[in-house]
Design an enzyme around this catalytic site. Structure first.
Site, short mmCIF file in Angstrom:
data_model
loop_
_atom_site.label_atom_id
_atom_site.label_comp_id
_atom_site.label_asym_id
_atom_site.label_seq_id
_atom_site.Cartn_x
_atom_site.Cartn_y
_atom_site.Cartn_z
CB SER A 22 -0.85 -0.04 1.28
OG SER A 22 -2.06 0.65 1.10
N PRO A 23 0.44 2.33 -0.62
CG PRO A 23 -0.83 3.96 -1.73
CD PRO A 23 -0.81 2.52 -1.36
CB CYS A 25 3.46 9.45 3.41
SG CYS A 25 2.31 10.07 2.19
CB ALA A 57 0.46 10.10 -1.37
CE1 TYR A 186 -3.91 14.35 3.01
CE2 TYR A 186 -4.17 12.06 2.34
CZ TYR A 186 -3.66 13.01 3.22
OH TYR A 186 -2.91 12.62 4.31
C1 FMN Z 1 3.18 5.46 7.48
C2 FMN Z 1 1.94 5.45 6.64
C3 FMN Z 1 1.91 6.20 5.47
C4 FMN Z 1 0.79 6.17 4.63
N1 FMN Z 1 0.81 6.84 3.44
C5 FMN Z 1 -0.21 6.70 2.57
C6 FMN Z 1 -0.14 7.24 1.27
O1 FMN Z 1 0.89 7.78 0.84
N2 FMN Z 1 -1.23 7.11 0.46
C7 FMN Z 1 -2.34 6.46 0.87
O2 FMN Z 1 -3.31 6.35 0.11
N3 FMN Z 1 -2.42 5.89 2.10
C8 FMN Z 1 -1.39 5.99 2.93
N4 FMN Z 1 -1.44 5.35 4.14
C9 FMN Z 1 -2.52 4.40 4.40
C10 FMN Z 1 -2.04 3.00 3.99
O3 FMN Z 1 -1.76 2.93 2.60
C11 FMN Z 1 -3.09 1.92 4.33
O4 FMN Z 1 -4.25 2.18 3.60
C12 FMN Z 1 -3.42 1.91 5.82
O5 FMN Z 1 -2.23 1.93 6.59
C13 FMN Z 1 -4.25 0.68 6.19
O6 FMN Z 1 -3.59 -0.50 5.86
P1 FMN Z 1 -2.74 -1.36 6.95
O7 FMN Z 1 -3.70 -1.68 8.06
O8 FMN Z 1 -2.28 -2.59 6.20
O9 FMN Z 1 -1.60 -0.51 7.40
C14 FMN Z 1 -0.35 5.41 5.00
C15 FMN Z 1 -0.33 4.70 6.22
C16 FMN Z 1 0.79 4.70 7.01
C17 FMN Z 1 0.81 3.87 8.27
#
Ligand code: FMN
Length: 387
Positions: A22-23, A25, A57, A186
């Site tokens: 997943s993306p 940041c 992102a 956003y």
């Molecule tokens: C450190 C961090 C950075 C993230 N950056 C982005 C991002 O750049 N773009 C985005 O759509 N979601 C972003 N998210 C959300 C994650 O892509 C993901 O949807 C969210 O963490 C839920 O999935 P997980 O439970 O597997 O972590 C970010 C989450 C975390 C923890």
């Protein structure tokens, strides 16, 4: 035979397995340029043979950065800096994917480990912002946030051009999948949600009006990229706030997006009102955000959109266990599984999961450089009885 470890082809691109980084940041760039941190971060998941690896992102323009340390892609220098990362991801057999973003009224903040709130005088003294933000309406995220400028039609036209330009640069850098970020409060999400969009021109009002900007951007991108490139869109399937965006709206939007050239709906949720997980009703009563963040809490959105709109979906959110991930794919709740935090915690999760699920090595294998050592380690464990 594991279905998590089976291939999937979308347009001209084949993912060797269904796991997606997943993306995420990293808030570690300068002037929007990826550097050795980004290479190290993303290459880890390429070594783990994740099917598809999303870069974080990436802002389509400087005012669209969440923090001064976000990635951006609007010039050649930035494009060239992405190339070695993309090339390594491909070398390892993974698909590099790019998320096009604009933070809108949530732009210009500190990194999350410094609180994630808007930049202030302290930051300004160090040369970082603050800068003016833009949004569908002049409504701040919450108290203490900047009042954004309401975008006029010229701003909107130039935004659409920025998205197309950035999409083209991403493909020139070698990315093979594009995703439009229309979630988490956003800019594009703020146009969709009635919480943030109070316009009464063609970009506001009805759901169709609020979705018009995203629809236009999608069509423009699709018309300007080769047919073989899959286009994803990340949405917040629900706002989780009274009078906000609902799952019914997401079903209608997914249909519009499907007809505009989107191939996969990436189903996230929340974020329209900023950090707080609790909203306040008009009468001041605290309303618990109805998004309970348990295991696989967003999978039902991916499932329902997939079933009712007949479009491919990606599930994300607290998917942590190989059997859990496998079952989501077996039960046809989603086509792809995106993972964030668990992969950061355990970057070789995919290789362990493949072992646990008895995956066909055709779909995932330890890289040669590691395999002989890892196999030898297993033998040592066997002899010494160490687990
Ligand atoms: C450190 C961090 C950075 C993230 N950056 C982005 C991002 O750049 N773009 C985005 O759509 N979601 C972003 N998210 C959300 C994650 O892509 C993901 O949807 C969210 O963490 C839920 O999935 P997980 O439970 O597997 O972590 C970010 C989450 C975390 C923890």
């Amino acid at each position: 035979m594991s279905k998590l470890f089976s291939s999937l082809s979308i347009r001209g691109v084949t993912f060797s397995n269904r796991i997606v980084l997943s993306p995420l940041c990293m808030y570690s760039a300068k002037d929007g340029l990826p550097n050795d941190w980004h290479f190290s971060h993303l290459s880890t998941f390429a070594r783990a043979r994740i099917g598809c690896i999303f870069a974080e992102a990436t802002a389509v323009s400087s005012e669209g950065m969440i923090t001064p340390f976000c990635l951006g892609l609007w010039n050649e220098q930035q494009k060239n800096a992405f190339k070695p990362i993309v090339s390594f991801i491909k070398k390892m057999g993974s698909i590099p994917a790019f998320q096009l973003a604009h933070a809108g009224r949530k732009a210009g903040t500190k990194e999350p480990w410094r609180g994630g709130l808007p930049l202030d005088l302290e930051d300004e003294k160090k040369g970082y912002g603050p800068w003016n933000t833009i949004a569908p309406s002049a409504i701040p995220v919450a108290d203490g946030w900047k009042i954004p400028k309401e975008m006029n039609e010229n701003d909107i036209d130039s935004l659409i051009n920025s998205y197309v330009k950035s999409a083209k640069l991403a493909l020139e850098a070698g990315f093979e999948v594009l995703e439009i970020h229309a979630a988490h409060g956003y800019l594009l999400h703020s146009f969709l949600s009635p919480i943030a969009n109070k316009r009464n021109d063609q970009y506001g009002g009805s759901l169709e009006g609020r979705a018009k900007l995203l629809e236009k951007i999608t069509k423009e991108i699709r018309n300007n990229i080769p047919d073989r490139i899959p286009l994803f869109c990340r949405i917040s399937a629900i706002d989780g706030i009274e009078n906000g965006w609902e799952l019914e709206d997401s079903l209608k939007l997914s249909s519009i997006l499907s007809n505009s050239g989107v191939d996969v709906i990436d189903c996230s949720s929340g974020g329209i009102s900023g950090r707080p997980r609790f909203a306040v009703k008009d009468n001041g009563e605290m309303l618990k955000n109805n998004i309970e963040r348990g295991l696989g809490f967003q999978v039902p959105y991916a499932n329902e959109i997939r079933e009712k709109v007949r479009i491919k979906t990606m599930a994300v959110g607290v998917i942590v266990d190989p059997v859990q991930a496998e079952n989501i794919i077996i039960e046809n709740k989603a086509d792809l599984i995106a993972m964030g935090r668990e992969l950061m915690y355990n970057p070789f999760w995919s290789l362990h999961a493949a072992q646990e699920l008895g995956a066909d090595p055709k779909y995932l294998m330890w890289p040669d450089q590691y395999r002989w050592g890892v196999n030898r380690r297993a033998k040592i464990e066997k002899f010494s009885n160490v687990k």
